[in-house]
Design a protein around this motif. Structure first.
Motif, short mmCIF file in Angstrom:
data_model
loop_
_atom_site.label_atom_id
_atom_site.label_comp_id
_atom_site.label_asym_id
_atom_site.label_seq_id
_atom_site.Cartn_x
_atom_site.Cartn_y
_atom_site.Cartn_z
N UNK A 19 2.27 -3.30 -18.75
CA UNK A 19 0.84 -2.88 -17.82
C UNK A 19 1.43 -2.35 -16.61
N UNK A 20 1.41 -1.24 -16.19
CA UNK A 20 1.73 -0.51 -14.81
C UNK A 20 0.77 0.28 -14.36
N UNK A 21 0.35 0.29 -13.00
CA UNK A 21 -0.79 1.39 -12.44
C UNK A 21 -0.16 2.09 -11.62
N UNK A 22 1.24 2.25 -11.53
CA UNK A 22 1.86 3.17 -10.56
C UNK A 22 2.64 4.27 -10.94
N UNK A 23 2.57 4.42 -12.28
CA UNK A 23 3.48 5.75 -12.73
C UNK A 23 2.57 6.40 -13.82
N UNK A 26 -4.39 5.33 -14.28
CA UNK A 26 -4.73 4.26 -15.05
C UNK A 26 -3.73 3.18 -15.21
N UNK A 27 -3.90 2.11 -16.08
CA UNK A 27 -3.10 1.26 -16.48
C UNK A 27 -2.10 1.63 -17.86
N UNK A 28 -0.95 1.69 -17.94
CA UNK A 28 -0.28 2.24 -18.79
C UNK A 28 1.13 1.32 -19.18
N UNK A 145 6.21 10.98 0.39
CA UNK A 145 5.36 9.74 -0.10
C UNK A 145 4.19 10.66 -1.05
N UNK A 146 4.56 11.12 -2.08
CA UNK A 146 3.66 11.68 -2.99
C UNK A 146 3.07 10.91 -4.27
N UNK A 147 2.22 11.26 -4.75
CA UNK A 147 1.57 10.60 -6.27
C UNK A 147 2.80 10.66 -7.12
N UNK A 148 3.22 9.65 -7.91
CA UNK A 148 4.02 9.61 -9.19
C UNK A 148 5.49 9.98 -9.00
N UNK A 186 12.90 -10.98 -11.61
CA UNK A 186 11.69 -10.38 -10.88
C UNK A 186 12.15 -8.62 -11.06
N UNK A 187 11.18 -7.75 -11.35
CA UNK A 187 11.41 -6.34 -11.67
C UNK A 187 10.25 -5.77 -10.83
N UNK A 188 10.55 -4.42 -10.70
CA UNK A 188 9.47 -3.55 -9.70
C UNK A 188 9.50 -2.46 -10.54
N UNK A 189 8.36 -1.62 -10.42
CA UNK A 189 8.18 -0.28 -10.96
C UNK A 189 7.51 0.74 -9.90
N UNK A 190 7.54 1.87 -10.09
CA UNK A 190 7.07 3.00 -9.20
C UNK A 190 8.03 3.93 -8.65
N UNK A 191 7.18 4.64 -7.81
CA UNK A 191 8.23 5.33 -7.01
C UNK A 191 7.97 5.19 -5.50
#
Length: 220
Positions: A19-23, A26-28, A145-148, A186-191
């Motif tokens: 589940x990820x909402x920053x890549x 929606x939820x992916x 600072x751009x989307x995705x 702990x992990x993180x996801x996104x740009x």
């Protein structure tokens, strides 16, 4: 004469997230493939660059995992370089849509869209199965600072009509998400919206006695 069963397509995977909402929209579900021929300075996923390591999954295993996830809008392929495993990635999207035709598909690539179109049939086949592509190498001097995406040279390319409306939407960072894994890590996801995020984040964790794993771990 004994028939030899055809080899099932596989992907070498560095990491996956259900589940990820920053890549993407929606939820992916997200799959980070292992291996990338590029060496972008400042890459935030440097552990995915070597082609050695990762975990080999069959397309069927990954498709079963994705299709069993409730309330996801689609799957995002990142890495690493998904187009270095284009045949397996295309086969995965076919297997997913055979069961869940509603799911969308998005991928990241360090190559430009125009180069991918000229890069051979396997890469074109993967392009044909995508709704969205984020293309181009990360350029640290153009961080924004751009989307995705992390730098101003990178583009969001709509390959179907499903997300064509995004071209007129706000172009601001989706941020990052933290996840607590089942094993307590702990992990993180996104740009990251700011350069140097990973180094600063790891320093803050270390100061509090935590260690963020940076090696692509083999999954059981």
């Amino acid at each position: 004469m004994t028939e030899v069963e055809p080899t099932r397509p596989q992907l070498s995977v560095a990491r996956r997230l259900d589940r990820c909402t920053v890549l993407g929209p929606g939820t992916r579900a997200v799959i980070w493939v292992q291996g990338c021929p590029l060496r972008c300075h400042g890459c935030v996923a440097a552990e995915t660059l070597p082609f050695e390591g990762g975990t080999a999954y069959t397309v069927d295993e990954l498709a079963e995992w994705i299709c069993g996830l409730p309330d996801v809008e689609g799957v995002t392929l990142s890495g690493g370089e998904p187009f270095s495993q284009a045949a397996g990635a295309a086969a995965l999207l076919d297997a997913v849509r055979a069961r869940r035709p509603d799911l969308s598909a998005m991928a990241y690539s360090g190559f430009r869209y125009e180069a991918l179109r000229k890069g051979g049939e396997e890469r074109r086949a993967l392009l044909r199965r995508l709704d969205l592509l984020v293309d181009g190498p990360y350029v640290a001097s153009r961080h924004d600072s751009l989307r995705w995406r992390g730098s101003a040279n990178q583009r969001i390319v709509a390959l179907t009509d499903r997300y064509a409306h995004l071209a007129s939407g706000p172009d601001t960072s989706a941020g990052v998400e933290l996840s607590l894994e089942a094993d307590g890590s702990l992990s993180w996801a996104g740009v990251p919206p700011a350069p140097g995020f990973r180094e600063g984040f790891e320093e803050q964790l270390a100061a509090r006695g935590f260690v963020l794993h940076t090696q692509a771990r083999r999954e059981a």
